[in-house]
Design an enzyme around this catalytic site. Structure first.
Site, PDB file in Angstrom:
ATOM      1  N   GLU A 174      28.975  22.707  19.292  1.00 43.66           N
ATOM      2  CA  GLU A 174      29.223  21.253  19.394  1.00 43.66           C
ATOM      3  C   GLU A 174      30.608  20.984  18.822  1.00 43.66           C
ATOM      4  OE1 GLU A 174      26.119  18.875  17.515  1.00 43.66           O
ATOM      5  OE2 GLU A 174      27.601  17.330  17.054  1.00 43.66           O
ATOM      6  N   TYR A 225      41.690   9.601  19.047  1.00 47.81           N
ATOM      7  CA  TYR A 225      41.480  10.806  19.859  1.00 47.81           C
ATOM      8  C   TYR A 225      42.771  11.512  20.288  1.00 47.81           C
ATOM      9  CZ  TYR A 225      36.760   8.907  20.091  1.00 47.81           C
ATOM     10  OH  TYR A 225      35.521   8.432  19.760  1.00 47.81           O
ATOM     11  N   ARG A 263      42.536   6.496  25.793  1.00 47.25           N
ATOM     12  CA  ARG A 263      41.380   5.957  25.074  1.00 47.25           C
ATOM     13  C   ARG A 263      41.608   6.067  23.562  1.00 47.25           C
ATOM     14  NH1 ARG A 263      35.715   9.185  24.076  1.00 47.25           N
ATOM     15  NH2 ARG A 263      34.655   7.478  23.019  1.00 47.25           N
ATOM     16  N   PRO A 293      30.572  11.736  28.179  1.00 44.76           N
ATOM     17  CA  PRO A 293      31.048  10.425  28.596  1.00 44.76           C
ATOM     18  C   PRO A 293      32.328   9.968  27.898  1.00 44.76           C
ATOM     19  CG  PRO A 293      29.040  10.250  27.290  1.00 44.76           C
ATOM     20  CD  PRO A 293      29.217  11.690  27.621  1.00 44.76           C
ATOM     21  N   ASN A 294      33.186   9.373  28.705  1.00 45.38           N
ATOM     22  CA  ASN A 294      34.438   8.734  28.277  1.00 45.38           C
ATOM     23  C   ASN A 294      35.549   9.720  27.915  1.00 45.38           C
ATOM     24  OD1 ASN A 294      33.438   5.998  28.504  1.00 45.38           O
ATOM     25  ND2 ASN A 294      32.150   6.509  26.756  1.00 45.38           N
ATOM     26  N   HIS A 326      33.874  18.112  18.306  1.00 44.97           N
ATOM     27  CA  HIS A 326      34.349  16.724  18.330  1.00 44.97           C
ATOM     28  C   HIS A 326      35.811  16.667  17.939  1.00 44.97           C
ATOM     29  CE1 HIS A 326      30.239  15.298  18.672  1.00 44.97           C
ATOM     30  NE2 HIS A 326      29.920  16.155  17.732  1.00 44.97           N
ATOM     31  N   LEU A 327      36.541  15.812  18.624  1.00 44.85           N
ATOM     32  CA  LEU A 327      37.942  15.584  18.268  1.00 44.85           C
ATOM     33  C   LEU A 327      38.044  14.935  16.890  1.00 44.85           C
ATOM     34  CD1 LEU A 327      38.610  14.217  21.780  1.00 44.85           C
ATOM     35  CD2 LEU A 327      40.084  15.987  20.847  1.00 44.85           C
ATOM     36  N   ASP A 372      17.048  19.004  24.235  1.00 49.62           N
ATOM     37  CA  ASP A 372      16.036  19.882  24.834  1.00 49.62           C
ATOM     38  C   ASP A 372      16.668  20.870  25.809  1.00 49.62           C
ATOM     39  OD1 ASP A 372      14.075  18.649  23.367  1.00 49.62           O
ATOM     40  OD2 ASP A 372      13.284  17.442  25.021  1.00 49.62           O
ATOM     41  N   ALA A 416      29.274  10.248  22.991  1.00 51.10           N
ATOM     42  CA  ALA A 416      28.260   9.428  22.309  1.00 51.10           C
ATOM     43  C   ALA A 416      26.844   9.972  22.486  1.00 51.10           C
ATOM     44  CB  ALA A 416      28.346   7.990  22.815  1.00 51.10           C
ATOM     45  N   ASN A 470      31.572  18.992  23.962  1.00 51.12           N
ATOM     46  CA  ASN A 470      31.814  17.709  23.314  1.00 51.12           C
ATOM     47  C   ASN A 470      30.938  16.689  24.038  1.00 51.12           C
ATOM     48  OD1 ASN A 470      32.586  15.297  22.273  1.00 51.12           O
ATOM     49  ND2 ASN A 470      34.788  15.710  22.337  1.00 51.12           N
ATOM     50  N   ARG A 487      33.505   8.208  10.138  1.00 52.76           N
ATOM     51  CA  ARG A 487      33.546   7.023  10.998  1.00 52.76           C
ATOM     52  C   ARG A 487      32.267   6.188  10.803  1.00 52.76           C
ATOM     53  NH1 ARG A 487      35.055   8.765  16.851  1.00 52.76           N
ATOM     54  NH2 ARG A 487      35.309   6.487  17.009  1.00 52.76           N
TER      55      ARG A 487
HETATM   56  C1  DQA Z   1      33.463  12.270  19.959  1.00 55.35           C
HETATM   57  C2  DQA Z   1      32.793  11.453  18.829  1.00 55.35           C
HETATM   58  C3  DQA Z   1      31.687  10.578  19.385  1.00 55.35           C
HETATM   59  O1  DQA Z   1      31.097   9.830  18.340  1.00 55.35           O
HETATM   60  C4  DQA Z   1      32.242   9.612  20.415  1.00 55.35           C
HETATM   61  O2  DQA Z   1      31.194   8.854  20.978  1.00 55.35           O
HETATM   62  C5  DQA Z   1      33.025  10.294  21.471  1.00 55.35           C
HETATM   63  C6  DQA Z   1      33.947  11.360  21.092  1.00 55.35           C
HETATM   64  C7  DQA Z   1      34.695  13.054  19.456  1.00 55.35           C
HETATM   65  O3  DQA Z   1      35.143  13.944  20.165  1.00 55.35           O
HETATM   66  O4  DQA Z   1      35.212  12.779  18.369  1.00 55.35           O
HETATM   67  O5  DQA Z   1      32.992   9.927  22.652  1.00 55.35           O
HETATM   68  O6  DQA Z   1      32.534  13.196  20.462  1.00 55.35           O
END
Ligand code: DQA
Length: 145
Positions: free
Chosen positions: A99, A24, A19, A11-12, A101-102, A88, A78, A75, A108
């Site tokens: 996994e 990011y 954003r 998401p997002n 993350h940017l 699961d 949230a 990625n 944070r």
């Molecule tokens: C994220 C970190 C998450 O906490 C956040 O909700 C995101 C982006 C990152 O790539 O840093 O949407 O996954």
């Protein structure tokens, strides 16, 4: 040997570029994926990608990867912090998941410090901006051998 890697974004992440660029970066998701695809091609790796804001669609993509991918870079946005259903799904398939993350989630807000997914992933990478995807790909390629 050529591998197929699914790059999954939650998401997002479709909003990347506009954003919270101070967190990011200013690249769009397509900017990152195009460069990643090129980087992968040079290593004889084929990238497919999927982004969704919906938990169920991400779960379906993980299930489908059983038959179509050698590994997943994920990625989860949230969902990282609370989706037991995604945990699961990852635990339910044998495809290795990295996994990614940017941002450095540990630097944070406290609610981002916990990942319910990390324990069922092959590994975790974060804090390197767009390079997190490239490092995750390097890690997967080395893991797959
Ligand atoms: C994220 C970190 C998450 O906490 C956040 O909700 C995101 C982006 C990152 O790539 O840093 O949407 O996954």
């Amino acid at each position: 040997m050529s591998y197929k890697i699914l790059v999954l974004n939650g998401p997002n992440l479709n909003l990347l570029g506009t954003r919270e660029p101070e967190i990011y970066g200013s690249d769009t998701l397509d900017d990152i994926l195009n460069d990643l695809r090129e980087y992968a091609r040079e290593r004889d790796v084929e990238i497919t990608s999927f982004q969704s804001n919906s938990e169920g669609a991400l779960i379906d993509a993980i299930h489908a990867a059983r038959d179509s991918a050698d590994g997943i870079i994920f990625n989860p946005g949230a969902f990282t912090h609370y989706s037991i259903a995604l945990r699961d799904a990852i635990a339910g398939v044998t495809v290795p998941v990295v996994e990614a993350h940017l941002s450095n989630v540990h630097a944070r807000e406290e609610f981002r410090h916990k990942s319910v997914l990390s324990a069922v992933c092959l590994g975790v990478i974060g804090g390197f901006g767009r390079n997190s995807y490239f490092l995750a790909l390097d890690g997967l390629i080395r893991h797959l051998g």
